[in-house]
Design a protein around this motif. Structure first.
Motif, PDB file in Angstrom:
ATOM      1  N   ARG A  89       8.832  33.845   2.934  1.00 42.76           N
ATOM      2  CA  ARG A  89       7.958  35.011   2.415  1.00 42.76           C
ATOM      3  C   ARG A  89       8.886  35.459   1.324  1.00 42.76           C
ATOM      4  N   MET A  90       8.323  36.363   0.401  1.00 43.48           N
ATOM      5  CA  MET A  90       8.954  36.907  -0.669  1.00 43.48           C
ATOM      6  C   MET A  90      10.356  37.410  -0.157  1.00 43.48           C
ATOM      7  N   GLU A  91      10.480  38.309   1.061  1.00 41.77           N
ATOM      8  CA  GLU A  91      11.597  38.766   1.471  1.00 41.77           C
ATOM      9  C   GLU A  91      12.803  37.849   2.129  1.00 41.77           C
ATOM     10  N   THR A  92      12.342  36.475   2.340  1.00 37.73           N
ATOM     11  CA  THR A  92      13.182  35.597   2.827  1.00 37.73           C
ATOM     12  C   THR A  92      13.739  34.415   2.106  1.00 37.73           C
ATOM     13  N   CYS A  93      12.619  34.145   1.114  1.00 38.53           N
ATOM     14  CA  CYS A  93      13.051  32.965   0.101  1.00 38.53           C
ATOM     15  C   CYS A  93      13.022  33.164  -1.343  1.00 38.53           C
ATOM     16  N   PHE A  94      12.823  34.492  -1.809  1.00 40.44           N
ATOM     17  CA  PHE A  94      12.895  34.694  -3.049  1.00 40.44           C
ATOM     18  C   PHE A  94      14.093  35.514  -3.482  1.00 40.44           C
ATOM     19  N   ASN A  95      14.865  35.266  -4.722  1.00 42.63           N
ATOM     20  CA  ASN A  95      16.081  35.917  -5.006  1.00 42.63           C
ATOM     21  C   ASN A  95      15.539  37.046  -6.194  1.00 42.63           C
ATOM     22  N   PHE A  96      15.472  38.197  -5.573  1.00 42.40           N
ATOM     23  CA  PHE A  96      14.947  39.493  -6.552  1.00 42.40           C
ATOM     24  C   PHE A  96      15.963  39.847  -7.536  1.00 42.40           C
ATOM     25  N   ASP A  97      17.267  39.602  -7.309  1.00 39.98           N
ATOM     26  CA  ASP A  97      18.524  39.619  -8.438  1.00 39.98           C
ATOM     27  C   ASP A  97      18.124  39.299  -9.645  1.00 39.98           C
ATOM     28  N   LYS A  98      17.400  38.089  -9.624  1.00 41.71           N
ATOM     29  CA  LYS A  98      17.080  37.416 -11.014  1.00 41.71           C
ATOM     30  C   LYS A  98      16.052  38.028 -11.648  1.00 41.71           C
ATOM     31  N   CYS A  99      15.283  39.016 -11.216  1.00 41.31           N
ATOM     32  CA  CYS A  99      14.062  39.551 -11.837  1.00 41.31           C
ATOM     33  C   CYS A  99      14.438  40.837 -12.382  1.00 41.31           C
ATOM     34  N   HIS A 100      15.268  40.974 -13.607  1.00 45.07           N
ATOM     35  CA  HIS A 100      15.470  42.283 -14.154  1.00 45.07           C
ATOM     36  C   HIS A 100      14.096  42.412 -15.059  1.00 45.07           C
ATOM     37  N   ASP A 101      13.607  41.460 -15.409  1.00 45.11           N
ATOM     38  CA  ASP A 101      12.209  41.315 -15.956  1.00 45.11           C
ATOM     39  C   ASP A 101      11.629  40.217 -15.687  1.00 45.11           C
ATOM     40  N   PHE A 102      10.244  40.194 -15.578  1.00 47.31           N
ATOM     41  CA  PHE A 102       9.495  38.943 -15.465  1.00 47.31           C
ATOM     42  C   PHE A 102       9.448  37.929 -16.371  1.00 47.31           C
ATOM     43  N   LYS A 103      10.282  37.141 -16.450  1.00 44.53           N
ATOM     44  CA  LYS A 103      10.341  36.159 -17.509  1.00 44.53           C
ATOM     45  C   LYS A 103      10.409  34.658 -16.645  1.00 44.53           C
ATOM     46  N   VAL A 104       9.726  33.584 -17.348  1.00 40.10           N
ATOM     47  CA  VAL A 104       9.375  32.316 -16.843  1.00 40.10           C
ATOM     48  C   VAL A 104      10.009  31.423 -17.611  1.00 40.10           C
ATOM     49  N   TYR A 105      10.988  30.450 -17.054  1.00 36.17           N
ATOM     50  CA  TYR A 105      11.629  29.384 -17.690  1.00 36.17           C
ATOM     51  C   TYR A 105      10.922  28.258 -17.381  1.00 36.17           C
ATOM     52  N   VAL A 106      10.825  27.291 -18.462  1.00 31.98           N
ATOM     53  CA  VAL A 106      10.304  25.811 -18.085  1.00 31.98           C
ATOM     54  C   VAL A 106      11.343  24.794 -18.273  1.00 31.98           C
ATOM     55  N   TYR A 107      11.577  23.955 -17.391  1.00 30.39           N
ATOM     56  CA  TYR A 107      12.765  22.809 -17.770  1.00 30.39           C
ATOM     57  C   TYR A 107      12.491  22.230 -19.117  1.00 30.39           C
ATOM     58  N   PRO A 108      13.434  21.706 -19.749  1.00 30.62           N
ATOM     59  CA  PRO A 108      13.023  20.610 -20.750  1.00 30.62           C
ATOM     60  C   PRO A 108      12.516  19.432 -20.322  1.00 30.62           C
ATOM     61  N   ASN A 109      11.403  18.767 -21.051  1.00 29.78           N
ATOM     62  CA  ASN A 109      10.910  17.631 -20.640  1.00 29.78           C
ATOM     63  C   ASN A 109      11.911  16.607 -20.268  1.00 29.78           C
ATOM     64  N   ASP A 110      11.289  15.594 -19.381  1.00 33.69           N
ATOM     65  CA  ASP A 110      12.158  14.685 -18.872  1.00 33.69           C
ATOM     66  C   ASP A 110      11.830  13.361 -20.050  1.00 33.69           C
ATOM     67  N   GLU A 111      12.895  12.712 -20.592  1.00 37.76           N
ATOM     68  CA  GLU A 111      12.668  11.744 -21.455  1.00 37.76           C
ATOM     69  C   GLU A 111      11.840  10.500 -20.466  1.00 37.76           C
ATOM     70  N   GLY A 112      10.735  10.067 -21.093  1.00 34.22           N
ATOM     71  CA  GLY A 112      10.546   8.847 -20.383  1.00 34.22           C
ATOM     72  C   GLY A 112       9.478   8.914 -19.273  1.00 34.22           C
ATOM     73  N   VAL A 113       9.307  10.299 -19.080  1.00 34.41           N
ATOM     74  CA  VAL A 113       8.328  10.635 -17.960  1.00 34.41           C
ATOM     75  C   VAL A 113       7.044  11.237 -18.468  1.00 34.41           C
ATOM     76  N   GLN A 114       5.900  10.738 -18.327  1.00 33.60           N
ATOM     77  CA  GLN A 114       4.676  11.316 -18.954  1.00 33.60           C
ATOM     78  C   GLN A 114       4.179  12.381 -18.029  1.00 33.60           C
ATOM     79  N   SER A 115       3.478  13.500 -18.680  1.00 31.11           N
ATOM     80  CA  SER A 115       2.702  14.346 -17.847  1.00 31.11           C
ATOM     81  C   SER A 115       1.380  14.354 -18.009  1.00 31.11           C
ATOM     82  N   SER A 116       0.423  14.483 -17.299  1.00 33.94           N
ATOM     83  CA  SER A 116      -1.129  14.420 -17.507  1.00 33.94           C
ATOM     84  C   SER A 116      -1.566  15.477 -18.228  1.00 33.94           C
ATOM     85  N   SER A 117      -2.823  15.456 -18.838  1.00 34.22           N
ATOM     86  CA  SER A 117      -3.127  16.306 -19.949  1.00 34.22           C
ATOM     87  C   SER A 117      -3.392  17.820 -19.133  1.00 34.22           C
ATOM     88  N   SER A 118      -3.658  17.848 -17.652  1.00 37.44           N
ATOM     89  CA  SER A 118      -3.857  18.968 -17.193  1.00 37.44           C
ATOM     90  C   SER A 118      -2.682  19.745 -16.890  1.00 37.44           C
TER      91      SER A 118
END
Length: 355
Positions: free
Chosen positions: A40-69
């Motif tokens: 649940r949010m209260e047991t598995c989520f770290n709220f200390d990271k959420c000073h503002d709601f920002k989303v980070y996407v990891y850099p693409n892995d070389e040689g690993v293709q993604s679907s169009s979706s």
């Protein structure tokens, strides 16, 4: 005089401030004592990271293709106002690795996923991570297994069963085509809100059936309901590489009848459209029927409907136990025309608001 369209308001909304309060009220725990299936949010989520709601996407892995979706999903996040390129600012982390199709027989299946995620710099047992999935499991059981341990990560998943859904933590997604637009905005097919309650066809379905295996029982029985008049429910065996070897005695006749009917004509000229489960609980037809203004009649026991904690689907859909298939027309004929009209109008409201 048209009926006022009912706008469904979210029944569940949580702000950053509310998230912090949840954390303050939660009990202290050791991570190795947590059953992640009960997150649940209260047991598995770290709220200390959420000073503002920002989303980070990891850099693409070389040689690993993604679907169009998946590329559409990542592109939408990166082009949004909540995206950050700085992981130290992030409240939520999204993988660049494509997790949409976790069927080992799929060409989009990425192998060695457990090794890959454990080597992500900020993984930390999946804490504050969001994983997207449309297809899980494979023949013959199609279990809801992604092939790797998601840990504390939130799961945005299609075809998720109610018993596997973690309330106020996971997100149930609709199953969507590869051709689905990157961003919403495509209108519903109905242009006039004062449209007739009843159309040419009372109940319709056109789609493939499975001769045997999970998800086959309902679709294999649809021919009992088809009368070629107000009830048009047609199926084909003609799909997959080995359909000829697997066909049964009824396939040839079913295929011929199937070819007589136009799918879009059925969608836009039917009052109710059947949405039976496929191999998995979800179906493309859920979105297709909503957009067309045809009331979805869902036959998929235990399916957690998309965004079910936010949308009251009872205003626009009918859910019937799969075991009552042969009683479906009788059940639907008990619904007053005034209610049918409201429900058909509500399909367009929900489509425009959420989909």
């Amino acid at each position: 005089q048209g009926i006022n369209l009912q706008r469904v308001k979210p029944v569940s909304y949580i702000s950053i401030e509310d998230l912090r309060n949840l954390e303050e009220d939660s009990l202290q725990y050791e991570s190795n004592e947590i059953d992640f299936s009960q997150c649940r949010m209260e047991t598995c989520f770290n709220f200390d990271k959420c000073h503002d709601f920002k989303v980070y996407v990891y850099p693409n892995d070389e040689g690993v293709q993604s679907s169009s979706s998946y590329r559409k999903i990542i592109s939408s996040i990166r082009e949004s106002g909540i995206y950050t390129s700085d992981p130290e600012e992030a409240c939520l982390f999204v993988l660049s690795l494509d997790t949409l199709d976790r069927d080992v027989l799929s060409q989009d299946f990425i192998r060695n996923m457990q090794f890959r995620i454990e080597n992500l710099e900020y993984w930390n047992e999946g804490e504050n991570h969001l994983i997207f999935n449309l297809y899980s499991g494979t023949w013959p059981q199609y279990a809801e297994d992604l092939g790797f341990d998601i840990g504390k990560a939130l799961l945005a998943k299609a075809s998720i069963a109610e018993e596997n859904y973690r309330p106020h933590f996971d997100i149930s997604l609709p199953l969507f085509h590869r051709t689905h637009p990157e961003k919403g905005g495509d209108p519903g097919f109905v242009r006039d809100t004062i449209f007739p309650a009843v159309h040419q066809y009372f109940l319709a379905f056109k789609g493939k059936r499975y001769v045997h295996g999970i998800g086959s029982e309902t679709r294999n029985s649809l021919y009992h309901l088809h009368n070629g008049k107000d009830l048009s429910l047609v199926t084909t065996c003609k799909h997959g590489k080995n359909w000829r070897e697997m066909q049964d005695d009824r396939c040839e006749a079913d295929n011929l009848e199937y070819d007589k009917w136009d799918y879009m004509n059925l969608l836009t000229n039917s009052t109710f459209c059947l949405v039976p489960r496929g191999r998995r609980l979800g179906s493309f037809r859920f979105l297709e029927t909503l957009q067309a203004g045809c009331i979805p009649v869902i036959l998929s026991n235990s399916w957690m409907l998309p965004f079910g904690e936010v949308i009251d689907w009872r205003t626009a859909t009918i859910s019937i136990d799969e075991r009552q298939l042969l009683q479906v027309p009788e059940i639907l004929r008990t619904i007053p025309q005034s209610q049918i009209l409201k429900m058909r109008q509500q399909t367009q409201v929900l489509w425009d608001l959420y989909l």
